[in-house]
Design an enzyme around this catalytic site. Sequence first.
Site, PDB file in Angstrom:
ATOM      1  N   ALA A 514     -20.209  -1.785 -10.993  1.00  0.00           N
ATOM      2  CA  ALA A 514     -18.811  -1.865 -11.403  1.00  0.00           C
ATOM      3  C   ALA A 514     -18.216  -0.483 -11.635  1.00  0.00           C
ATOM      4  O   ALA A 514     -17.187  -0.131 -11.058  1.00  0.00           O
ATOM      5  CB  ALA A 514     -18.696  -2.713 -12.671  1.00  0.00           C
ATOM      6  N   ASP A 540     -28.529   3.720  -5.316  1.00  0.00           N
ATOM      7  CA  ASP A 540     -28.614   2.451  -6.036  1.00  0.00           C
ATOM      8  C   ASP A 540     -29.629   1.586  -5.298  1.00  0.00           C
ATOM      9  O   ASP A 540     -29.521   1.408  -4.080  1.00  0.00           O
ATOM     10  CB  ASP A 540     -27.256   1.751  -6.078  1.00  0.00           C
ATOM     11  CG  ASP A 540     -27.216   0.616  -7.095  1.00  0.00           C
ATOM     12  OD1 ASP A 540     -28.195  -0.148  -7.152  1.00  0.00           O
ATOM     13  OD2 ASP A 540     -26.229   0.506  -7.838  1.00  0.00           O
ATOM     14  N   ARG A 551     -15.888  -7.881 -10.181  1.00  0.00           N
ATOM     15  CA  ARG A 551     -15.609  -6.618 -10.866  1.00  0.00           C
ATOM     16  C   ARG A 551     -15.999  -5.389 -10.063  1.00  0.00           C
ATOM     17  O   ARG A 551     -15.608  -4.281 -10.409  1.00  0.00           O
ATOM     18  CB  ARG A 551     -16.310  -6.594 -12.228  1.00  0.00           C
ATOM     19  CG  ARG A 551     -17.798  -6.656 -12.113  1.00  0.00           C
ATOM     20  CD  ARG A 551     -18.457  -7.057 -13.434  1.00  0.00           C
ATOM     21  NE  ARG A 551     -19.913  -7.047 -13.329  1.00  0.00           N
ATOM     22  CZ  ARG A 551     -20.617  -8.000 -12.743  1.00  0.00           C
ATOM     23  NH1 ARG A 551     -20.002  -9.033 -12.216  1.00  0.00           N
ATOM     24  NH2 ARG A 551     -21.926  -7.920 -12.675  1.00  0.00           N
ATOM     25  N   LYS A 564     -26.030  -2.117  -2.121  1.00  0.00           N
ATOM     26  CA  LYS A 564     -24.799  -1.725  -2.799  1.00  0.00           C
ATOM     27  C   LYS A 564     -24.342  -0.329  -2.395  1.00  0.00           C
ATOM     28  O   LYS A 564     -23.162  -0.110  -2.103  1.00  0.00           O
ATOM     29  CB  LYS A 564     -24.992  -1.779  -4.317  1.00  0.00           C
ATOM     30  CG  LYS A 564     -24.935  -3.152  -4.917  1.00  0.00           C
ATOM     31  CD  LYS A 564     -24.995  -3.072  -6.439  1.00  0.00           C
ATOM     32  CE  LYS A 564     -24.844  -4.449  -7.061  1.00  0.00           C
ATOM     33  NZ  LYS A 564     -24.884  -4.389  -8.536  1.00  0.00           N
ATOM     34  N   ASP A 612     -27.142   0.778 -16.026  1.00  0.00           N
ATOM     35  CA  ASP A 612     -27.064  -0.358 -16.943  1.00  0.00           C
ATOM     36  C   ASP A 612     -28.221  -0.398 -17.919  1.00  0.00           C
ATOM     37  O   ASP A 612     -28.405  -1.382 -18.614  1.00  0.00           O
ATOM     38  CB  ASP A 612     -27.029  -1.664 -16.150  1.00  0.00           C
ATOM     39  CG  ASP A 612     -28.386  -2.013 -15.550  1.00  0.00           C
ATOM     40  OD1 ASP A 612     -29.170  -1.075 -15.304  1.00  0.00           O
ATOM     41  OD2 ASP A 612     -28.668  -3.205 -15.342  1.00  0.00           O
ATOM     42  N   ASN A 613     -29.018   0.662 -17.997  1.00  0.00           N
ATOM     43  CA  ASN A 613     -30.137   0.632 -18.934  1.00  0.00           C
ATOM     44  C   ASN A 613     -30.389   2.014 -19.507  1.00  0.00           C
ATOM     45  O   ASN A 613     -30.148   3.034 -18.860  1.00  0.00           O
ATOM     46  CB  ASN A 613     -31.399   0.081 -18.268  1.00  0.00           C
ATOM     47  CG  ASN A 613     -31.917   0.995 -17.173  1.00  0.00           C
ATOM     48  OD1 ASN A 613     -32.734   1.887 -17.429  1.00  0.00           O
ATOM     49  ND2 ASN A 613     -31.444   0.798 -15.945  1.00  0.00           N
ATOM     50  N   CYS A 668     -43.754 -15.522 -36.749  1.00  0.00           N
ATOM     51  CA  CYS A 668     -43.587 -16.838 -37.371  1.00  0.00           C
ATOM     52  C   CYS A 668     -42.110 -17.197 -37.501  1.00  0.00           C
ATOM     53  O   CYS A 668     -41.730 -18.365 -37.380  1.00  0.00           O
ATOM     54  CB  CYS A 668     -44.277 -16.875 -38.729  1.00  0.00           C
ATOM     55  SG  CYS A 668     -43.517 -15.812 -39.979  1.00  0.00           S
TER      56      CYS A 668
END
Length: 920
Positions: A514, A540, A551, A564, A612-613, A668
């Site tokens: 995007a 990419d 987007r 991409k 994105d990370n 737990c």
Amino acid sequence: MVNSNSSLDFMLPVKRPTTGAALEVDSESSSLTKKHRSFVSTATSATGGTAGVSAVNMGGGNADANNGVSNGVGGRNGKAPIGDIDEDLHSRQLAVYGRETMRRLFASNILVSGLQGLGAEVAKNLILAGVKSVTLHDEGNVELWDLASSFIFSEEDLGKNRALASVQKLQELNNAVVISTLTDELTKEQLSNFQAVVFTDISLDKAMEYDDYCHKHQPPIAFIKSEVHGLFGSVFCDFGPKFTVFDVDGEDPRTGIIASISNDNPALVACVDDERLEFQDGDLVVFSEVRGMTELTDGKPRKIKNARPYSFTIEEDTTNYTAYERGGIVTQVKEPKVLNFKTLKQALTDPGDFLLSDFSKFDRPPLLHLAFQALDKFIADFGRYPVAGSEEDAQKLISLVNDINNSLPDGRLEEIDQKLLRNFAFGARAVLNPMAAMFGGIVGQEVVKACSGKFHPLFQFFYFDSVESLPNGPLDPDDLKPLNSRYDAQISVFGSKLQKKLEDAKVFIVGSGALGCEFLKNLALMGVCCGDGGKLTVTDDDVIEKSNLSRQFLFRDWNIGQAKSTVAASAANLINPSLHVEALQNRASPETENVFDDTFWENLNVVINALDNVTARLYVDQRCLYFQKPLLESGTLGAKCNTQMVIPHLTENYGASRDPPEKQAPMCTVHSFPHNIDHCLTWARSEFEGLLEKTPAEVNAYLSNPNEYISAMNKAGDAQARDTLERVLECLERDRCDTFQDCITWARLKFEDYFSNRVKQLTFTFPEDAVTSSGAPFWSAPKRFPRPLQFSVHDLSHLPFVTAGAILRAETFGIPIPDWVNSSEKLANAVEKVIIPDFLPKKDAKIVTDEKATSLSTASIDDAAVISELVMKLERCREKLPPGYKMNPIQFEKVRLSICLSLCVYVCMHSLCHFCASWP
């Protein structure tokens, strides 16, 4: 939540395309886990909130009924009829806005007048968002200067009407939006066809005339006027005399788990201390599930005072109330807010508070408020814009500013910054693409607010400047003269010398999602890397999917499955054929340093992150730090965004500050006592990976080399090896699926296990009146006593959960998915065939309650013996399998995102409804 009568196509597995490179990482900047403090919300208003509009504005006429030239190209096609939501396409947007908001947006007809760079950006954003129709209006023709600001036009379009030249390329963005054109002068009556109108190239007198009509119209028509002149921009919004904001920030109502309530005046409410409260003074809250002090559970909203991280007071005297015993949830109540907008004519003389974007420029908005009015007066008097570099024209504009300032009855400015006004005058004619892109995003979001019912609108003026982007030192007027090139608008602001540097720059963009698409478009229009010495490298390792199209505007539906970076680079080349761009499909990481070697990094002028990370961001940041290269870091998250410019020896780098590590919930808590949505998401993700990825992968590892696998397990001989073998055996024997009906049976039994049997066992082991060893109630905050669910095919979440689980299970076993999964009735019949065994609680069941425990597995001295027995059973099971038997592990990645989220959200919703207060 999915309506049980709607199509379930969105749950079907999405096969990764076999064409193109098989890539792994999403490069969209839609996920940020770092530096939340630097987010800027595109929905933020001067009042500090974010919000939307009354649904009354969703009526109106038909935007297709236009006077003048009309090209109605497009219309809704495909499987989704008008009013329905294509969830594959709009999945990210749906998560931000919600289903009802999206439906309102899809019913909206919008007018965009003025198709230079700013108007093109606004139209692009609205078409991608999926409004019902967009009508493009422009009476002018494409000029050479337009090529510097609009991605739509090419040299072939010079001399053509801007609206007519735009319609075809804009239609490609979304065939579900009806796009039409108007090329004649607008009449006020035509505005009644729209729910919102946007003007980007209009005189002040005409704008006041149109705004007055929109303001008085019933229902009011949202009016937005926006301009970009060089490094200066403005937005004005008028959504009517009484505009109702239903959701001021678009966030879920905040909640807290009560620990105690005092009998006091005012009453002090304390909440559990494992989560900070996000309440603010003045918030309204309601109480529920309170034991004792039942007077507070009457549903009446109470106002908060003295909000603290773990407590607050309420404006109520509880001295004589029943004493608080235990339990209870406090939930924020969102009240509608009515805004009284002024007309443009009124607001010009009484603008109220300006929205500030830079707190170092407190004095700037009032001056720019006068400057934009003076520019309109200049154009009216001289029939042209001020000439770039003309000191005479600059002085004329300054004189007009002084005249307007002196004519004010009150609120006159004591000082006029003439240097700022000179810069304003010099760039007045230029529409720069970066400015157009920024204001196109802002205006697009304001239209969404006006049509969707979410977020606080801009109230009412917003001014912005970026004069710090100008070169240091005075510019030579000769350097600002046009060169009869597509970059003349930019040259008129920055000069031809800087333009030459931009053209010869060497830039590296990491990611082409995007943000990457926007960066590529901006750089191509600016002429960056378009000279003989320039080069743009974009990398990419991802492929295009349908969900990207809403987007990532450089991609089209026929590009799905392609790389991409390759598609984005080709699209950028169409925007500017002079762009020297190379597209790679390599991940920027230590493993690719043979590709991005020292020579590559040393030759760069600037690096742009569109990732994105955090891991990838930190790696690129470290490389830029080592090679001393400037880095533009950015990201988006819903309607929020952040940017950080890293300049060597001047600013801190991205990795210089770290967010504190996220608090890990005890095992737990996650498995038996969740009390916030993060606990349930963690559990759902763990269940997904265990059932659908790790166990099938273990099965394949065993079947591919049984002897080596068994040898490794025998050698380990521990509880983990035993658990792994038990899961493999269970998958191949008891839970093995051969038909889709088997998968439905498996999913239905999983529902019963998750939401009924486990709850029954938990409440059998720990009854509602259970106490701890110290005598305190076991079910005390933050624990809440749960109730088992009773499955119903008519429930709006039960059947979709089973369906999603069955489809995922079928894919792991390679079982074809029948067409009848799209029929709720047939699905319900298949589910009702499943025989549900009666549940008998175990008296000796061990449920871990120790928060320090890191694993729910228990070691046994007989692990080795159990492993030997499991191995024998596995061998007998393997002999019954067909030759070459193999499972298909499903990775939790974005290619499965819609399915994963379907499963996780349904799982979490059930857990949270009955275990905690985080889900309404």
